[in-house]
Design an enzyme around this catalytic site. Sequence first.
Site, PDB file in Angstrom:
ATOM      1  N   CYS A  47       0.814  -1.208   0.000  1.00  0.00           N
ATOM      2  CA  CYS A  47       0.000   0.000   0.000  1.00  0.00           C
ATOM      3  C   CYS A  47       0.851   1.263   0.000  1.00  0.00           C
ATOM      4  O   CYS A  47       1.708   1.436   0.877  1.00  0.00           O
ATOM      5  CB  CYS A  47      -0.907  -0.017   1.229  1.00  0.00           C
ATOM      6  N   TYR A 178      -5.565   6.239  -9.040  1.00  0.00           N
ATOM      7  CA  TYR A 178      -6.764   5.459  -8.706  1.00  0.00           C
ATOM      8  C   TYR A 178      -7.978   5.971  -9.479  1.00  0.00           C
ATOM      9  O   TYR A 178      -8.854   5.193  -9.866  1.00  0.00           O
ATOM     10  CB  TYR A 178      -7.035   5.525  -7.201  1.00  0.00           C
TER      11      TYR A 178
END
Length: 336
Positions: A47, A178
Site C-alpha cells: 500500500c 486510482y
Amino acid sequence: MNGMADYVAEGEFNRDTDYITTRITADGRDGYPVEPGRYRLIVARACPWANRTIIVRRLLGLEDVISIGFCGPAHDQRSWTFDLDPGGVDPVLQIPRLADAYFKRFPDYPKGITVPAIVDVPTGAVVTNDFARITLDFSTEWSAYHRDGAPQLYPEPLRAEIDEVSKRIYTEINNGVYRCGFAGSQDAYSAAYHRLFTALDWVSERLADQRYLVGDTITEADVRLFTTLARFDPVYHGHFKCNRQKLSEMPVLWAYARDLFQTPGFGDTVDFVQIKRHYYIVHADINPSRIVPDGPDLANWLSPHGREALGGRPFGDGTAPGPVAEPERVAAGHGV
C-alpha cells in the site's frame, strides 16, 4: 487502502476520506499520549499510503519506539490479514485480522478496514487510520524520541509550502492514478488520465532544476510523491491504464525517483513482489484472471541518476538512517 470487493466506480472514482481522526500527541489531548512501546503501526508493504509511514518511521529512527506489524499483500473482502505471520496471527496484538482492532474500539465500524493504522497495544483497539496525519505527527509529536541526526521532514518555515505541494500531489497524483484505474466510464477515465498527466508534467517542471520538491532537503512532500512513483511502472502504467508514458520514459521524474530510491529509508522499504500481488490479485474486477505480470525489469532503479548536480542535502543537517533491522528487511528477491 482497504479491502472491498468491487473497486470500479459507476462513473468517476471518489475516494472516501472519512478516516479516524484521533491523534497521538505529546500532550495526550485525545486520550492517547506519546509513549514509547505503547503503540503498534500496522502496515502492508503493498500500500502506498502505508509505505509512507514505513519510510518516515525509519528516517526519524522511531523503530524502537513504535513497533510495526505487516499484513500480507492480499486480503479478504473486509479486512487486511496477518497471513505473513506464523499461524496468521500478529505476534503482538494476537489477532488474525486488522478488523479485530477496529471492532475492539468501534463494534459497528462501517467503513473500510484500512492500512496504515495505529493500534493501542494495551487495549488492542485502533487509534487512528488517518494516514496523512500519522506521518506529520511522527515528525512533530514524537520529536522527543527521534534518533540523533533525524532529518527535518516537516520544518516549520516550509510547512505552508509543503502543505500546498502535498495537497496537489495527493489530489492529482497519489489519488489520480486510482481515479484512472477505478473509473467506470470512458469519459471518466479520459478526464482522469489527462488530469493525472497534467499534474505529472507540473511536478516534472518543478523538479527540473531543483533536487527536491520543497527547499533543498527531503521533506514530507517527497515521501508522498515517491510511493506513487515507485508503483508507477509495475502497476499503474498497465493495471490502471496510466499509459501515456512509463515513469522510465519521463526523464526528470525517473531520475528523481531513482535518487530517492537509492537514498537509505526509501528503496529499502519497497517490496515490488507484494506491490504487484496486491493490485493484480485483489482488484479482480479489473484483472479477472488474477495473473500477476513478471515484469518490468527493476535493475535500472539502481542506475546513476545524476541529480547530485542540482545540489541539495538529502538529510539537511542530519544523517542517513542506519541499516534496516533484520526483522523489518524486505524479503530477498522482493526488492531490486
